[in-house]
Structures are given as C-alpha cells and as structure tokens.
Scaffold this motif. Structure first.
Motif, PDB file in Angstrom:
ATOM      1  N   ASN A 346       0.864  -1.178   0.000  1.00  0.00           N
ATOM      2  CA  ASN A 346       0.000   0.000   0.000  1.00  0.00           C
ATOM      3  C   ASN A 346       0.901   1.228   0.000  1.00  0.00           C
ATOM      4  OD1 ASN A 346      -1.443   2.298   1.441  1.00  0.00           O
ATOM      5  ND2 ASN A 346      -3.140   0.878   1.087  1.00  0.00           N
ATOM      6  N   LYS A 347       0.819   2.022  -1.051  1.00  0.00           N
ATOM      7  CA  LYS A 347       1.769   3.129  -1.206  1.00  0.00           C
ATOM      8  C   LYS A 347       1.659   4.141  -0.076  1.00  0.00           C
ATOM      9  CE  LYS A 347       3.479   6.569  -4.476  1.00  0.00           C
ATOM     10  NZ  LYS A 347       3.353   7.177  -5.830  1.00  0.00           N
ATOM     11  N   SER A 348       0.415   4.440   0.350  1.00  0.00           N
ATOM     12  CA  SER A 348       0.234   5.425   1.424  1.00  0.00           C
ATOM     13  C   SER A 348       0.896   4.961   2.720  1.00  0.00           C
ATOM     14  CB  SER A 348      -1.259   5.676   1.655  1.00  0.00           C
ATOM     15  OG  SER A 348      -1.865   6.192   0.490  1.00  0.00           O
ATOM     16  N   LEU A 349       0.701   3.683   3.046  1.00  0.00           N
ATOM     17  CA  LEU A 349       1.308   3.172   4.270  1.00  0.00           C
ATOM     18  C   LEU A 349       2.828   3.133   4.166  1.00  0.00           C
ATOM     19  CD1 LEU A 349      -1.075   0.236   5.273  1.00  0.00           C
ATOM     20  CD2 LEU A 349      -0.948   2.527   6.245  1.00  0.00           C
ATOM     21  N   MET A 350       3.338   2.743   2.994  1.00  0.00           N
ATOM     22  CA  MET A 350       4.787   2.707   2.836  1.00  0.00           C
ATOM     23  C   MET A 350       5.374   4.115   2.943  1.00  0.00           C
ATOM     24  SD  MET A 350       7.349   0.735   2.529  1.00  0.00           S
ATOM     25  CE  MET A 350       6.575  -0.819   2.050  1.00  0.00           C
ATOM     26  N   TYR A 351       4.676   5.098   2.425  1.00  0.00           N
ATOM     27  CA  TYR A 351       5.130   6.494   2.540  1.00  0.00           C
ATOM     28  C   TYR A 351       5.187   6.893   4.015  1.00  0.00           C
ATOM     29  CZ  TYR A 351       5.379  11.531   1.667  1.00  0.00           C
ATOM     30  OH  TYR A 351       5.759  12.851   1.629  1.00  0.00           O
ATOM     31  N   ILE A 352       4.144   6.515   4.796  1.00  0.00           N
ATOM     32  CA  ILE A 352       4.123   6.836   6.222  1.00  0.00           C
ATOM     33  C   ILE A 352       5.317   6.205   6.934  1.00  0.00           C
ATOM     34  CG2 ILE A 352       2.870   6.412   8.375  1.00  0.00           C
ATOM     35  CD1 ILE A 352       0.271   6.687   6.786  1.00  0.00           C
ATOM     36  N   ALA A 353       5.607   4.925   6.603  1.00  0.00           N
ATOM     37  CA  ALA A 353       6.699   4.222   7.275  1.00  0.00           C
ATOM     38  C   ALA A 353       8.040   4.894   7.013  1.00  0.00           C
ATOM     39  CB  ALA A 353       6.731   2.756   6.817  1.00  0.00           C
ATOM     40  N   LEU A 354       8.359   5.142   5.732  1.00  0.00           N
ATOM     41  CA  LEU A 354       9.646   5.762   5.401  1.00  0.00           C
ATOM     42  C   LEU A 354       9.715   7.195   5.927  1.00  0.00           C
ATOM     43  CD1 LEU A 354      10.115   4.447   1.743  1.00  0.00           C
ATOM     44  CD2 LEU A 354      11.085   3.543   3.858  1.00  0.00           C
ATOM     45  N   ASN A 355       8.592   7.908   5.883  1.00  0.00           N
ATOM     46  CA  ASN A 355       8.590   9.286   6.365  1.00  0.00           C
ATOM     47  C   ASN A 355       8.805   9.336   7.874  1.00  0.00           C
ATOM     48  OD1 ASN A 355       8.147  12.183   5.887  1.00  0.00           O
ATOM     49  ND2 ASN A 355       6.292  11.871   7.112  1.00  0.00           N
ATOM     50  N   ALA A 423       6.252   2.454  11.820  1.00  0.00           N
ATOM     51  CA  ALA A 423       7.078   2.138  10.649  1.00  0.00           C
ATOM     52  C   ALA A 423       7.427   0.651  10.605  1.00  0.00           C
ATOM     53  CB  ALA A 423       8.351   2.975  10.668  1.00  0.00           C
ATOM     54  N   SER A 424       7.831   0.111  11.753  1.00  0.00           N
ATOM     55  CA  SER A 424       8.190  -1.314  11.801  1.00  0.00           C
ATOM     56  C   SER A 424       6.994  -2.200  11.488  1.00  0.00           C
ATOM     57  CB  SER A 424       8.761  -1.658  13.176  1.00  0.00           C
ATOM     58  OG  SER A 424       9.052  -3.037  13.273  1.00  0.00           O
ATOM     59  N   SER A 425       5.814  -1.838  11.998  1.00  0.00           N
ATOM     60  CA  SER A 425       4.612  -2.638  11.751  1.00  0.00           C
ATOM     61  C   SER A 425       4.256  -2.643  10.271  1.00  0.00           C
ATOM     62  CB  SER A 425       3.434  -2.095  12.570  1.00  0.00           C
ATOM     63  OG  SER A 425       3.708  -2.162  13.952  1.00  0.00           O
ATOM     64  N   ILE A 426       4.346  -1.479   9.627  1.00  0.00           N
ATOM     65  CA  ILE A 426       4.028  -1.397   8.200  1.00  0.00           C
ATOM     66  C   ILE A 426       5.036  -2.206   7.390  1.00  0.00           C
ATOM     67  CG2 ILE A 426       3.884   0.151   6.216  1.00  0.00           C
ATOM     68  CD1 ILE A 426       2.872   2.312   8.140  1.00  0.00           C
ATOM     69  N   ILE A 427       6.303  -2.045   7.694  1.00  0.00           N
ATOM     70  CA  ILE A 427       7.359  -2.732   6.942  1.00  0.00           C
ATOM     71  C   ILE A 427       7.215  -4.247   7.065  1.00  0.00           C
ATOM     72  CG2 ILE A 427       9.858  -3.154   6.880  1.00  0.00           C
ATOM     73  CD1 ILE A 427      10.173  -0.157   7.664  1.00  0.00           C
ATOM     74  N   SER A 428       6.864  -4.736   8.258  1.00  0.00           N
ATOM     75  CA  SER A 428       6.722  -6.189   8.448  1.00  0.00           C
ATOM     76  C   SER A 428       5.556  -6.754   7.646  1.00  0.00           C
ATOM     77  CB  SER A 428       6.537  -6.510   9.933  1.00  0.00           C
ATOM     78  OG  SER A 428       5.321  -5.961  10.424  1.00  0.00           O
ATOM     79  N   LEU A 429       4.558  -5.921   7.336  1.00  0.00           N
ATOM     80  CA  LEU A 429       3.426  -6.392   6.535  1.00  0.00           C
ATOM     81  C   LEU A 429       3.849  -6.802   5.135  1.00  0.00           C
ATOM     82  CD1 LEU A 429       0.595  -3.846   7.438  1.00  0.00           C
ATOM     83  CD2 LEU A 429       0.917  -6.146   8.327  1.00  0.00           C
ATOM     84  N   TYR A 430       4.932  -6.214   4.644  1.00  0.00           N
ATOM     85  CA  TYR A 430       5.336  -6.419   3.252  1.00  0.00           C
ATOM     86  C   TYR A 430       6.693  -7.123   3.171  1.00  0.00           C
ATOM     87  CZ  TYR A 430       1.662  -2.958   2.986  1.00  0.00           C
ATOM     88  OH  TYR A 430       0.463  -2.295   3.137  1.00  0.00           O
ATOM     89  N   ASN A 431       6.867  -8.149   4.036  1.00  0.00           N
ATOM     90  CA  ASN A 431       8.069  -8.991   4.026  1.00  0.00           C
ATOM     91  C   ASN A 431       9.345  -8.175   4.254  1.00  0.00           C
ATOM     92  OD1 ASN A 431       6.714 -11.517   3.327  1.00  0.00           O
ATOM     93  ND2 ASN A 431       6.389 -10.597   1.328  1.00  0.00           N
TER      94      ASN A 431
END
Length: 453
Positions: A346-355, A423-431
């Motif tokens: 999910n691009k929005s979530l990935m943006y939140i994690a990196l940001n 950020a860690s929770s979002i990143i773990s969702l996508y391997n």
C-alpha cells in the motif's frame, strides 16, 4: 467424520472398484478360455463322430471297434446328430427332434455354426463325403466349467473380502501416520490462549501442506500477539499520553479564568494551550495511523510500487520543508531490471513508514543532514537511513521499536514513541524488517530489508 476416517473410506472404496474390475476381468477371461476349450472339445467330438460314421465303409471292423472304444466316450449330457442332404437324421436314431431344418440349413450354408442354447453349447459342422453331404450338430452342457467357475467365484469372494479388510486397516494406519503432524499442531493450538500468544506450533523441516499450515498459523499468532501487545500497551500508556496535554490545557484555562489578567498573560496562556493542543493532535494522528495499518491491510489495497519513487517524493518534501540538500538520496548497486525496485504494498502506508524514519532522523539530529542509501540485488531491497544525532545506547536498541518507548537521551525532544513502531509494523506487513544500529562515527542507522517474492 474425521479426516483419517474419510481417507480410509475413500481409499477402501477405490480399492473395491479396482479389485472388482480386476477380479471381474480375471473371472470372465477364465470363463472365456474354458468356454472356448469346451467348444473345441465339442468340435472334436462332432468331428470324430462324423469321421467314424461317414468313413465306416472305408475301414475294417476291427479298426472301427478300436475307434469306438477310444473316441466315443460321451461328454456329459452330450447330444450328437447327423443329417443327410434331405435334412433327415441318419446313422444315429432320433426319437425327438433337437434341431429344426432352419438350423441345419444354416450349417449347410455357412459350413460352421456355434451358439448357446440356454445352458447348452451347440456346434454345427458341414462335411462332404462320397456318400453325400452331411451336417453334424452337437450340443452339451459344460457342467465341469460351471462347477469350476462356481468354486473360483467363491474363492474370489473370500479373497476380495480379506483384501478389503486389510486395505481398510492399512489405509487407516497410513492415514493416522500421515495426519499425526496435524494432531500435534491441533494439540499445540489447544494450549494457546490470549495470555500465551508467544507460543508457536512446530513447523517441521519439510515444505508440505502441513508445514505451510503451521507457518501460516504462526504468522497469524505473530499478528495477534502484536495486536494484543499494542492493545495492552495502549491501555497502559495512551491514557497518559492523552490526559497529560488535556490536563495542562484545563489547568491553564482555569488559571486564566480565575481573575482578570493582562493581555500578555492571556497570550502566554493561549501559546501554552496551543503547544499542548499540537501535542494532543500529534498523539491522535499517530494513533489513527496505527489503526490505519490494520484497516488498509485487511482491505488488501495492494499494488506494485517503486520504492525509489517514494524516496524521491520524500526528498522533494523534506528539502522544501527544511533546506536544500537536507535529505541526500544515494542510489548504490541498483540492478538493471526495474522490477528489482518494485514492492507490492500500500503506497500510502509505505510512505508513512519511510517518512516516520526520516522524520525521526531529522528530529533527533537537530535537523542536520540525513542520508538515505538504496541498494537492490534483485532478491532484496535495502534502505539505510543515517543521521548525525546523539546516537542510541546499545542497551536501548532492543526496546527502541516498541510502542510508546522513549529513550532517556531523547527526553528533551517532543514525541510519543509511536513513530518507529508504526514504521516497523508497516514494513513487516510487506516482508520487510527494520533494524537499528549505531552509526560508524556519530548518530544512528535505521536499516530496512525487503525480501522480494
């Protein structure tokens, strides 16, 4: 009905079908062979009788006697008749007519005839002789074959029942052995409760369906454990994080309203209320982002996203917000195939994690320049974000990604301890996996590793 019972019944049913086909094929093959053998014997009997009577004028009486003694032993229920050119029985007297003229003519016309008449087999042969043309018809009941086939059928039925029982017992044993790992998984599942979600089932060393089931169940337990941990942490900490600014706002307002004050005092109170309100707003925003993780993931709003495009969007945002060259992006060891930079997420979530990671790097380094290094090997994507801040104590690294955790060395900075956890929770969702380590000289390095599937 349990799976092992169903498997036993399925296997036994399949065995029954195969055995019936096999036994039936053997039975009818043997029956055909015996019937053919009997027909051939009947033909031989008809031929011998015909030769005996038709050639009797050509051999001596002694030879005729020998032939009669040797070859004229009758088959059980045997009937043999010889018909002349007028379709009349000859040589062998016939009190009762066994065959009509139509049957005799069929033999005369075809030269040969075989058919079943009830339980009797009939053979017809045509002979040409110096005495004229003759038709020989012979029939007999193959009682020996019937008895043999009856004995064979009874033997086959007994063997069939024995094999079916053995197949059922063997299939049940094999099913129990094959499904024993599932029973172990079920036993382990029954011991897992809300208070011990850290337990895991044995995944085994194979890659079969049972191992996949165990791995997926362990992944589910991990998500549940994180959710329960978040819930417990939220109950313990969120109330404090929300109550503190509200209490401060109420206190400042009560003091300001206690008596008339100068305009400067009211401005000071309003500034204090604004700071507390912004703190409250940040806390609520962080909690909403945390809730959005589970919401968006359950909706499965996933699409192929180039990770470098998100980094360049963040580069433009932070360099405009702070100052040019505040955020430096380095593309190192990038594979030629652009698919090596694509992550299904999910691009929005990935943006939140990196940001969140980059925002932390700026915040705890006093807005000093931050560097992001992107590496892609085709099988893995690595992003290292390095700041020049105070750094993190080694003993605090393990707790840094926990929700609401604040390092003692960063207490002077505003925050709620949710950014890195989100950020860690979002990143773990996508391997992916987020790790933190001290920088070689000064500061901290946040490393992200995505495994491409």
């Amino acid at each position: 009905m349990k799976i092992k019972d169903r498997l036993s019944l399925y296997f036994t049913s399949l065995s029954i079908i195969i055995l019936l086909v096999g036994i039936g094929s053997v039975y009818f093959t043997i029956l055909g062979i015996l019937r053919t053998e009997f027909i051939n014997r009947l033909k031989d009997r008809a031929t011998v009788v015909a030769q005996l009577y038709l050639k009797a004028d050509e051999i001596s009486q002694d030879s005729l006697a020998v032939v009669r003694d040797k070859y004229l032993e009758k088959m059980p229920t045997e009937i043999i008749r010889i018909y002349d050119s007028k379709n009349k029985a000859t040589f062998i007297p016939e009190k009762t007519s066994h065959w009509d003229e139509r049957t005799v003519e069929r033999v005369r016309h075809n030269g040969h005839l075989e058919y079943m008449n009830g339980d009797r087999q009939v053979v017809g042969l045509f002979f040409e002789d110096n005495q004229g043309d003759f038709v020989v018809l012979a029939s007999a009941h193959d009682s020996a074959t019937d008895q043999r086939m009856q004995n064979l059928l009874e033997t086959m039925i007994i063997i069939f029942l024995i094999i079916i029982v053995l197949c059922f017992l063997a299939s049940r044993g094999v099913a129990s052995r094959l499904l024993s790992p599932i029973n172990q998984v079920i036993s382990r599942m029954q011991t897992i409760r809300a208070n011990n979600l850290n337990m895991r089932v044995d995944e085994g060393t194979g890659n079969d369906e049972i191992s996949q089931l165990a791995r997926n169940f362990n992944n589910l337990l991990e998500h549940l454990e994180n959710a329960f941990e978040l819930q417990k942490t939220f109950v313990a900490n969120a109330s404090h994080e929300l109550r503190t600014p509200i209490t401060s706002i109420i206190g400042e307002a009560e003091i300001a309203l206690g008596k008339p004050r100068e305009a400067e005092e009211y401005q000071r109170v309003l500034r204090s209320v604004l700071v507390d309100s912004e703190r409250l707003d940040h806390t609520i925003t962080a909690l909403l982002e945390l809730a959005e993780i589970d919401m968006d993931f359950s909706r499965a709003t996933l699409s192929p996203v180039r990770i470098d495009e998100i980094l360049w969007e963040l580069w433009a945002y932070w360099n405009e917000k702070l100052a040019p060259n505040s955020l430096f992006i380095e593309m190192a060891n990038i594979a030629d195939d652009e698919r090596s930079l694509i992550i299904t997420c999910n691009k929005s979530l990935m943006y939140i994690a990196l940001n969140n990671i980059i925002s932390n790097a700026f915040k705890f380094s006093g807005n000093q320049p931050v560097k992001c290094v992107l590496n892609s090997t085709g099988k893995q994507i690595n992003i290292d974000t390095e700041d020049s801040g105070l750094g993190i104590n080694t003993e605090e690294l393990a707790n840094l990604i926990k929700p609401f955790y604040r390092s003692k060395s960063t207490s002077q900075f505003p925050g709620h301890g949710l950014g890195l956890y989100i950020a860690s929770s979002i990143i773990s969702l996508y391997n992916g996996k987020l790790t933190v380590k001290p920088a070689p000289e000064k500061g901290t390095v946040f490393s992200i590793q995505f495994t491409l599937i």
